[in-house]
Design an enzyme around this catalytic site. Structure first.
Site, short mmCIF file in Angstrom:
data_model
loop_
_atom_site.label_atom_id
_atom_site.label_comp_id
_atom_site.label_asym_id
_atom_site.label_seq_id
_atom_site.Cartn_x
_atom_site.Cartn_y
_atom_site.Cartn_z
N ASP A 99 0.91 -1.15 -0.16
CA ASP A 99 -0.24 0.12 0.18
C ASP A 99 0.91 1.32 0.06
OD1 ASP A 99 -3.19 0.91 0.49
OD2 ASP A 99 -1.63 2.07 1.78
N HIS A 154 -7.14 -6.96 1.05
CA HIS A 154 -6.13 -5.96 0.94
C HIS A 154 -5.04 -6.19 1.80
CE1 HIS A 154 -3.96 -2.21 0.07
NE2 HIS A 154 -4.32 -1.53 1.29
#
Length: 293
Positions: free
Chosen positions: A108, A273
């Protein structure tokens, strides 16, 4: 007491004027630095770090502006939280710990820092892994129409200083907790104590987190565009792991990444995620495969 990665030593390492990074270090062997994403800290790597430490020196910092690392004030030109500055922090961190060359993996936000480090410091980065992200320039280009609503936080934190900080500070646990709740497929992957640590860290870092995101809508785009125009590429072996969210937004992530990374291994991972917490065995295996290239 705040959670830690078991059997890792903790250091506070100066990396720039007024900036020191809170860093966990464990294991012995060739070095690999692991960079966390939003809304997390270095603790997101706890399972993968423990595995890799069997035969590598594993370095897990909190990024500038996050966790227990220093949080310099944002600047009008965005340079304080440009990924260029954050990448320079990581190279300085590794060097301070005795490593001029090292492998680097980021998730990320940390993947954006890793991407910039690979472009700016190719002599220092031996191998590069980016988890569940697109390069900033490409990300803004694929976000469009109603599907872009999934990235509402990108647009909120891109606004000029003032309003985003006020809105998020009014209900920080609700804001940051929202992403912890909707971005996973396995809620047990982030246990109660780790979730609390993430929320505590974010609650105390609203201005710097917003400044990091604001930089990605301004100066980071400029840096990426300049590198694209100059034909700059990631020359080290690169692994990219992603969810299949290209199917939602309508793009081919592998093609976008290959334009930056000629030596690319790209694959999707069947989890949410937070893949280093939801599928740590898969992530450790992918990183070991990368280091063997």
């Amino acid at each position: 007491m705040a959670p830690t990665i078991p059997d890792f030593d903790y250091h506070r390492v100066p990396v720039a004027d007024g900036v020191a990074l809170h860093t966990a270090v464990g294991g012995t062997g060739s070095p690999i630095v692991l960079l966390h994403g939003f809304p997390q800290t270095h603790l997101m790597w706890r399972h993968v770090a423990a595995d890799l430490a069997a035969d590598h020196t594993v370095i897990c910092p909190d990024l500038r502006g996050y966790g227990a690392s220093d949080k310099p004030a944002g600047t009008a030109d965005g340079t304080a939280y440009a990924k260029r500055a954050m990448a320079a922090d990581i190279v300085a961190l590794a060097r301070a710990l005795g490593h001029d060359r090292f492998a680097l993996a980021g998730h990320d936000r940390g993947a954006l820092v890793a991407f910039r480090a690979g472009l700016d410091h190719p002599a220092a980065i031996t191998h590069l892994a980016c988890l569940d992200v697109l390069p900033t320039l490409d990300m803004w280009q694929v976000m469009h129409g109603t599907t872009a609503a999934i990235g509402f936080h990108l647009y909120l934190m891109a606004q000029p200083p003032g309003l985003p900080e006020q809105m998020i500070s009014a209900a920080p646990d609700a804001f940051f907790g929202h992403f912890l709740d909707i971005w996973h497929q396995n809620p047990q992957a982030i246990p109660t104590d780790i979730r609390a640590a993430y929320l505590d860290a974010c609650r105390n870092a609203v201005p710097s987190i917003v400044a990091d995101y604001r930089a990605s809508a301004t100066i980071d785009v400029e840096h990426d565009q300049a590198d694209k125009d100059a034909g700059s590429r990631l020359r080290m072996p690169v692994t990219v792991l992603q969810q299949d969210w290209g199917a939602v937004l309508g793009f081919d992530a592998a093609t976008l990444w290959r334009a930056w990374a000629p030596d690319l291994h790209h694959s999707t991972v069947s989890c949410g995620h937070f893949m280093a917490e939801e599928a740590p065995t898969d992530i450790s295996r992918a990183l070991r495969d990368l280091l063997a290239r």
